[in-house]
Design a protein around this motif. Structure first.
Motif, PDB file in Angstrom:
ATOM      1  N   ALA A 280      41.711  32.065  24.986  1.00  0.00           N
ATOM      2  CA  ALA A 280      42.626  31.990  26.175  1.00  0.00           C
ATOM      3  C   ALA A 280      42.620  31.349  27.311  1.00  0.00           C
ATOM      4  CB  ALA A 280      43.136  33.434  26.269  1.00  0.00           C
ATOM      5  N   VAL A 281      43.697  31.160  28.142  1.00  0.00           N
ATOM      6  CA  VAL A 281      43.470  31.016  29.423  1.00  0.00           C
ATOM      7  C   VAL A 281      43.314  32.190  30.271  1.00  0.00           C
ATOM      8  CG1 VAL A 281      44.388  29.698  31.572  1.00  0.00           C
ATOM      9  CG2 VAL A 281      44.748  28.562  29.255  1.00  0.00           C
ATOM     10  N   TYR A 282      42.383  32.232  31.017  1.00  0.00           N
ATOM     11  CA  TYR A 282      41.923  33.481  31.927  1.00  0.00           C
ATOM     12  C   TYR A 282      42.284  33.437  33.301  1.00  0.00           C
ATOM     13  CZ  TYR A 282      39.564  35.574  28.023  1.00  0.00           C
ATOM     14  OH  TYR A 282      39.111  36.157  26.610  1.00  0.00           O
ATOM     15  N   TYR A 283      43.112  34.154  33.711  1.00  0.00           N
ATOM     16  CA  TYR A 283      43.720  33.969  35.247  1.00  0.00           C
ATOM     17  C   TYR A 283      42.921  35.174  35.969  1.00  0.00           C
ATOM     18  CZ  TYR A 283      47.133  30.971  33.066  1.00  0.00           C
ATOM     19  OH  TYR A 283      47.933  29.918  32.218  1.00  0.00           O
ATOM     20  N   CYS A 284      42.745  34.780  37.320  1.00  0.00           N
ATOM     21  CA  CYS A 284      42.572  35.988  38.340  1.00  0.00           C
ATOM     22  C   CYS A 284      43.746  36.298  39.195  1.00  0.00           C
ATOM     23  CB  CYS A 284      41.675  35.306  39.304  1.00  0.00           C
ATOM     24  SG  CYS A 284      40.999  36.336  40.697  1.00  0.00           S
ATOM     25  N   LYS A 285      44.002  37.445  39.302  1.00  0.00           N
ATOM     26  CA  LYS A 285      45.154  37.869  40.209  1.00  0.00           C
ATOM     27  C   LYS A 285      44.919  38.983  41.068  1.00  0.00           C
ATOM     28  CE  LYS A 285      50.087  39.907  39.414  1.00  0.00           C
ATOM     29  NZ  LYS A 285      50.670  40.471  38.585  1.00  0.00           N
ATOM     30  N   ASP A 286      45.742  38.584  42.444  1.00  0.00           N
ATOM     31  CA  ASP A 286      45.566  39.845  43.067  1.00  0.00           C
ATOM     32  C   ASP A 286      46.911  40.823  42.957  1.00  0.00           C
ATOM     33  OD1 ASP A 286      46.548  39.923  46.839  1.00  0.00           O
ATOM     34  OD2 ASP A 286      46.712  41.461  45.584  1.00  0.00           O
ATOM     35  N   TYR A 287      46.521  41.829  42.360  1.00  0.00           N
ATOM     36  CA  TYR A 287      47.280  42.848  41.389  1.00  0.00           C
ATOM     37  C   TYR A 287      48.226  43.268  42.230  1.00  0.00           C
ATOM     38  CZ  TYR A 287      48.267  46.483  38.068  1.00  0.00           C
ATOM     39  OH  TYR A 287      48.809  47.148  37.017  1.00  0.00           O
ATOM     40  N   GLN A 288      48.203  43.495  43.538  1.00  0.00           N
ATOM     41  CA  GLN A 288      49.145  44.405  44.415  1.00  0.00           C
ATOM     42  C   GLN A 288      50.350  43.187  44.923  1.00  0.00           C
ATOM     43  OE1 GLN A 288      45.645  46.621  45.958  1.00  0.00           O
ATOM     44  NE2 GLN A 288      47.453  47.196  47.289  1.00  0.00           N
ATOM     45  N   ARG A 289      50.036  42.126  45.260  1.00  0.00           N
ATOM     46  CA  ARG A 289      50.689  41.118  45.852  1.00  0.00           C
ATOM     47  C   ARG A 289      51.195  40.193  45.043  1.00  0.00           C
ATOM     48  NH1 ARG A 289      48.029  39.565  51.190  1.00  0.00           N
ATOM     49  NH2 ARG A 289      46.237  39.155  50.051  1.00  0.00           N
ATOM     50  N   GLY A 290      50.433  39.939  43.697  1.00  0.00           N
ATOM     51  CA  GLY A 290      50.885  39.063  42.848  1.00  0.00           C
ATOM     52  C   GLY A 290      50.666  37.543  43.186  1.00  0.00           C
TER      53      GLY A 290
END
Length: 113
Positions: A91-101
């Motif tokens: 897959a393509v793996y993505y990092c995210k600031d979970y709270q702010r999107g």
């Protein structure tokens, strides 16, 4: 300006390991819950792992016992250690600031012999 830059993806054989990194700028990762997501071809993006401000972690069932999310506050970087990789982890793996999107641009992981 928040930026999340993933790295560490690549081609690996089944059973192998990779460590993904997510370097953050414009924000301090220790102040926020951070997450890794992935999106396989033809599938919806799914949440893989989260790490809270207090360091608590959570994983989707399919990666429990194989993946570990962590962070280095001094380097302002979040990691995803992936062991015992399977073809279905491709897959393509993505990092995210979970709270702010805020999202990173993603890094490709391919598990194939």
């Amino acid at each position: 300006q928040v930026q999340l830059v993933e790295s560490g993806g690549g081609l690996v054989q089944p059973g192998g390991s990779l460590r993904l990194s997510c370097a953050a700028s414009g924000m301090i990762i220790s102040f926020y819950t951070m997450a890794w997501y992935r999106q396989a071809p033809g599938k919806q993006r799914e949440l893989v792992a989260t790490i809270t401000i207090g360091g608590a972690t959570n994983y989707v069932d399919s990666v429990k016992g194989r993946f570990t999310i962590s962070r280095n506050n001094a380097k302002n970087t979040v990691y995803l250690q992936m062991n015992s990789l399977k073809p279905e982890d491709t897959a393509v793996y993505y990092c995210k600031d979970y709270q702010r999107g805020y999202w990173g641009q993603g890094t490709q992981v391919t598990v194939s012999s």
